[in-house]
Design a protein around this motif. Structure first.
Motif, PDB file in Angstrom:
ATOM      1  N   ALA A   2      -1.786  -4.581  -0.444  1.00 21.74           N
ATOM      2  CA  ALA A   2      -0.521  -5.272  -0.184  1.00 21.74           C
ATOM      3  C   ALA A   2       0.662  -4.321  -0.330  1.00 21.74           C
ATOM      4  O   ALA A   2       1.622  -4.380   0.440  1.00 21.74           O
ATOM      5  CB  ALA A   2      -0.374  -6.455  -1.139  1.00 21.74           C
ATOM      6  N   GLN A   3       0.582  -3.436  -1.325  1.00 17.79           N
ATOM      7  CA  GLN A   3       1.674  -2.487  -1.520  1.00 17.79           C
ATOM      8  C   GLN A   3       1.774  -1.517  -0.349  1.00 17.79           C
ATOM      9  O   GLN A   3       2.868  -1.231   0.149  1.00 17.79           O
ATOM     10  CB  GLN A   3       1.460  -1.725  -2.829  1.00 17.79           C
ATOM     11  CG  GLN A   3       1.598  -2.593  -4.074  1.00 17.79           C
ATOM     12  CD  GLN A   3       1.225  -1.835  -5.341  1.00 17.79           C
ATOM     13  OE1 GLN A   3       0.561  -0.801  -5.291  1.00 17.79           O
ATOM     14  NE2 GLN A   3       1.659  -2.361  -6.476  1.00 17.79           N
ATOM     15  N   LEU A   4       0.631  -1.014   0.102  1.00 20.55           N
ATOM     16  CA  LEU A   4       0.645  -0.080   1.223  1.00 20.55           C
ATOM     17  C   LEU A   4       1.099  -0.766   2.500  1.00 20.55           C
ATOM     18  O   LEU A   4       1.826  -0.195   3.315  1.00 20.55           O
ATOM     19  CB  LEU A   4      -0.748   0.520   1.412  1.00 20.55           C
ATOM     20  CG  LEU A   4      -1.235   1.442   0.290  1.00 20.55           C
ATOM     21  CD1 LEU A   4      -2.673   1.871   0.531  1.00 20.55           C
ATOM     22  CD2 LEU A   4      -0.341   2.673   0.180  1.00 20.55           C
ATOM     23  N   ALA A   5       0.663  -2.025   2.695  1.00 17.23           N
ATOM     24  CA  ALA A   5       1.097  -2.769   3.871  1.00 17.23           C
ATOM     25  C   ALA A   5       2.606  -2.971   3.863  1.00 17.23           C
ATOM     26  O   ALA A   5       3.266  -2.911   4.907  1.00 17.23           O
ATOM     27  CB  ALA A   5       0.385  -4.124   3.920  1.00 17.23           C
ATOM     28  N   SER A   6       3.177  -3.199   2.672  1.00 17.46           N
ATOM     29  CA  SER A   6       4.626  -3.369   2.564  1.00 17.46           C
ATOM     30  C   SER A   6       5.364  -2.105   2.980  1.00 17.46           C
ATOM     31  O   SER A   6       6.391  -2.157   3.662  1.00 17.46           O
ATOM     32  CB  SER A   6       5.001  -3.750   1.124  1.00 17.46           C
ATOM     33  OG  SER A   6       6.398  -3.834   0.980  1.00 17.46           O
ATOM     34  N   VAL A   7       4.822  -0.949   2.600  1.00 17.37           N
ATOM     35  CA  VAL A   7       5.443   0.320   2.984  1.00 17.37           C
ATOM     36  C   VAL A   7       5.424   0.488   4.498  1.00 17.37           C
ATOM     37  O   VAL A   7       6.430   0.858   5.125  1.00 17.37           O
ATOM     38  CB  VAL A   7       4.713   1.506   2.309  1.00 17.37           C
ATOM     39  CG1 VAL A   7       5.221   2.838   2.859  1.00 17.37           C
ATOM     40  CG2 VAL A   7       4.919   1.456   0.799  1.00 17.37           C
ATOM     41  N   LEU A   8       4.265   0.197   5.110  1.00  9.82           N
ATOM     42  CA  LEU A   8       4.150   0.339   6.569  1.00  9.82           C
ATOM     43  C   LEU A   8       5.080  -0.631   7.295  1.00  9.82           C
ATOM     44  O   LEU A   8       5.697  -0.282   8.308  1.00  9.82           O
ATOM     45  CB  LEU A   8       2.701   0.098   6.995  1.00  9.82           C
ATOM     46  CG  LEU A   8       1.655   1.077   6.455  1.00  9.82           C
ATOM     47  CD1 LEU A   8       0.281   0.731   6.986  1.00  9.82           C
ATOM     48  CD2 LEU A   8       2.015   2.513   6.826  1.00  9.82           C
ATOM     49  N   THR A   9       5.173  -1.853   6.772  1.00 13.55           N
ATOM     50  CA  THR A   9       6.049  -2.850   7.394  1.00 13.55           C
ATOM     51  C   THR A   9       7.508  -2.415   7.330  1.00 13.55           C
ATOM     52  O   THR A   9       8.273  -2.593   8.286  1.00 13.55           O
ATOM     53  CB  THR A   9       5.880  -4.214   6.709  1.00 13.55           C
ATOM     54  OG1 THR A   9       4.509  -4.626   6.825  1.00 13.55           O
ATOM     55  CG2 THR A   9       6.772  -5.260   7.346  1.00 13.55           C
ATOM     56  N   GLN A  10       7.917  -1.834   6.199  1.00 12.39           N
ATOM     57  CA  GLN A  10       9.289  -1.354   6.071  1.00 12.39           C
ATOM     58  C   GLN A  10       9.571  -0.214   7.049  1.00 12.39           C
ATOM     59  O   GLN A  10      10.659  -0.142   7.637  1.00 12.39           O
ATOM     60  CB  GLN A  10       9.547  -0.888   4.642  1.00 12.39           C
ATOM     61  CG  GLN A  10       9.577  -2.018   3.619  1.00 12.39           C
ATOM     62  CD  GLN A  10       9.721  -1.496   2.204  1.00 12.39           C
ATOM     63  OE1 GLN A  10      10.381  -0.504   1.959  1.00 12.39           O
ATOM     64  NE2 GLN A  10       9.069  -2.161   1.256  1.00 12.39           N
ATOM     65  N   LEU A  11       8.608   0.651   7.246  1.00 13.96           N
ATOM     66  CA  LEU A  11       8.791   1.753   8.192  1.00 13.96           C
ATOM     67  C   LEU A  11       8.972   1.234   9.615  1.00 13.96           C
ATOM     68  O   LEU A  11       9.750   1.785  10.398  1.00 13.96           O
ATOM     69  CB  LEU A  11       7.589   2.698   8.144  1.00 13.96           C
ATOM     70  CG  LEU A  11       7.459   3.591   6.915  1.00 13.96           C
ATOM     71  CD1 LEU A  11       6.133   4.343   6.953  1.00 13.96           C
ATOM     72  CD2 LEU A  11       8.609   4.586   6.853  1.00 13.96           C
ATOM     73  N   ALA A  12       8.254   0.157   9.955  1.00 13.96           N
ATOM     74  CA  ALA A  12       8.276  -0.366  11.324  1.00 13.96           C
ATOM     75  C   ALA A  12       9.339  -1.435  11.538  1.00 13.96           C
ATOM     76  O   ALA A  12       9.504  -1.903  12.662  1.00 13.96           O
ATOM     77  CB  ALA A  12       6.898  -0.943  11.669  1.00 13.96           C
ATOM     78  N   ASP A  13      10.049  -1.819  10.482  1.00  5.69           N
ATOM     79  CA  ASP A  13      11.010  -2.920  10.586  1.00  5.69           C
ATOM     80  C   ASP A  13      12.064  -2.645  11.660  1.00  5.69           C
ATOM     81  O   ASP A  13      12.661  -1.578  11.714  1.00  5.69           O
ATOM     82  CB  ASP A  13      11.705  -3.128   9.237  1.00  5.69           C
ATOM     83  CG  ASP A  13      12.526  -4.405   9.216  1.00  5.69           C
ATOM     84  OD1 ASP A  13      13.691  -4.353   9.654  1.00  5.69           O
ATOM     85  OD2 ASP A  13      12.017  -5.447   8.781  1.00  5.69           O
ATOM     86  N   GLU A  14      12.299  -3.661  12.541  1.00  2.47           N
ATOM     87  CA  GLU A  14      13.262  -3.498  13.638  1.00  2.47           C
ATOM     88  C   GLU A  14      14.709  -3.640  13.178  1.00  2.47           C
ATOM     89  O   GLU A  14      15.628  -3.266  13.900  1.00  2.47           O
ATOM     90  CB  GLU A  14      12.986  -4.530  14.742  1.00  2.47           C
ATOM     91  CG  GLU A  14      11.812  -4.174  15.630  1.00  2.47           C
ATOM     92  CD  GLU A  14      12.143  -3.049  16.592  1.00  2.47           C
ATOM     93  OE1 GLU A  14      13.321  -2.654  16.674  1.00  2.47           O
ATOM     94  OE2 GLU A  14      11.218  -2.551  17.253  1.00  2.47           O
ATOM     95  N   GLN A  15      14.926  -4.200  11.988  1.00  2.41           N
ATOM     96  CA  GLN A  15      16.289  -4.405  11.516  1.00  2.41           C
ATOM     97  C   GLN A  15      16.808  -3.182  10.762  1.00  2.41           C
ATOM     98  O   GLN A  15      17.872  -2.652  11.088  1.00  2.41           O
ATOM     99  CB  GLN A  15      16.337  -5.632  10.588  1.00  2.41           C
ATOM    100  CG  GLN A  15      16.086  -6.951  11.297  1.00  2.41           C
ATOM    101  CD  GLN A  15      17.269  -7.379  12.147  1.00  2.41           C
ATOM    102  OE1 GLN A  15      18.393  -6.981  11.901  1.00  2.41           O
ATOM    103  NE2 GLN A  15      17.013  -8.176  13.159  1.00  2.41           N
TER     104      GLN A  15
END
Length: 282
Positions: free
Chosen positions: A195-208
């Protein structure tokens, strides 16, 4: 169905290219199978019965941009000139394939929820809905109205979009965003580190606020400015920058897919490269 609001931009070319999954082109005509809805009038606003009935992607972008150029002093209350609003919604990977009229209905309902389309208002915002990628719909609008007034979206636009998305799921019998498979229990709980690693990846890809979105936006804006320079060198450079922006967008999608696999490996969507996109030509 997940709605997502992108950071506003100065030009519609980048958002339209992202919606199409390829650069805008003066040679590719977009039919009603791709532009499933638009502001009242749309093509009829500019064309006569014996004139061009299909616009290219460049022409759609230019007509969206017109109010921005015609009213150079229009700006938001905090003096922001970024007038192009872009939002998209994505269906659950296991949802059924929707028909053209269903996509059009979704587009108009989301446009009204976002206050982009106001029934009865003739000189409102110009907007289009693009359905060019599987399970995805993009709305692109110019917040400068045809009369030059700045049309601020509602402060609670994300809540409105989310609420309307839930109603659309129910009305069209789509898979709710919160539904998860219950027939097949997970083999083991996802470890906290996933979950922590997924959060990092999601933040990198965030469109906002993601760093890749910021870099991509700067590249797209530069490409648009360079394309307006005279000479073949400017055109070639703009094309190279557009290709770079497309590669960055593909990386963002890969990161999103990887993050989804870390959290829900059984329901995560296939990576974009594995999907087949059918592009219709006029």
């Amino acid at each position: 169905m997940i709605p997502r609001l992108h950071e506003r931009t100065h030009t519609p070319h980048g958002p339209l290219a992202e919606a199409l999954g390829r650069p805008v082109s003066p040679h590719e005509g977009l039919t009603e199978y791709t532009i499933v809805a638009h502001w009242p009038g749309g093509l009829d606003y500019f064309t006569l019965d014996d004139e061009q009935r299909i616009w290219t992607s460049v022409q759609w972008a230019e007509h969206l941009e017109d109010p921005y150029l015609e009213h150079p002093f229009a700006a938001s209350p905090d003096d922001d000139r970024r007038a192009i609003l872009h939002l998209d919604i994505r269906l659950h990977p296991d949802d059924r394939e929707l028909t053209g009229p269903e996509w059009a209905e979704i587009a108009h309902r989301l446009a009204r929820a976002a206050d982009i389309e106001i029934p009865g208002k003739e000189r409102g915002c110009r907007w289009i809905a693009v359905q060019a990628q599987p399970g995805r719909l993009d709305l692109i609008a110019n917040l400068i109205s045809l009369d030059g007034a700045w049309h601020a979206p509602p402060a609670d636009i994300l809540r409105r979009l989310a609420d309307e998305a839930r109603r659309i799921e129910q009305d069209l019998r789509l898979i709710p965003v919160r539904s998860v498979p219950t027939a097949r229990p997970a083999l083991r709980p996802a470890p906290t580190v996933s979950a922590q690693l997924a959060s990092v990846l999601t933040q990198l890809a965030d469109e906002q606020v993601g760093p890749l979105a910021t870099v991509r936006g700067l590249i797209e804006h530069t490409a648009h400015r360079v394309a307006r320079q005279p000479g073949a060198a400017g055109t070639d450079t703009a094309h190279r920058l557009e290709l770079i922006a497309r590669r960055l967008h593909a990386i963002q999608q890969d990161l999103d897919t990887t993050a989804a696999h870390l959290i829900h490996p059984r329901v995560a969507a296939a990576p974009p490269a594995a999907r087949h996109t059918a592009h219709r030509s006029p």
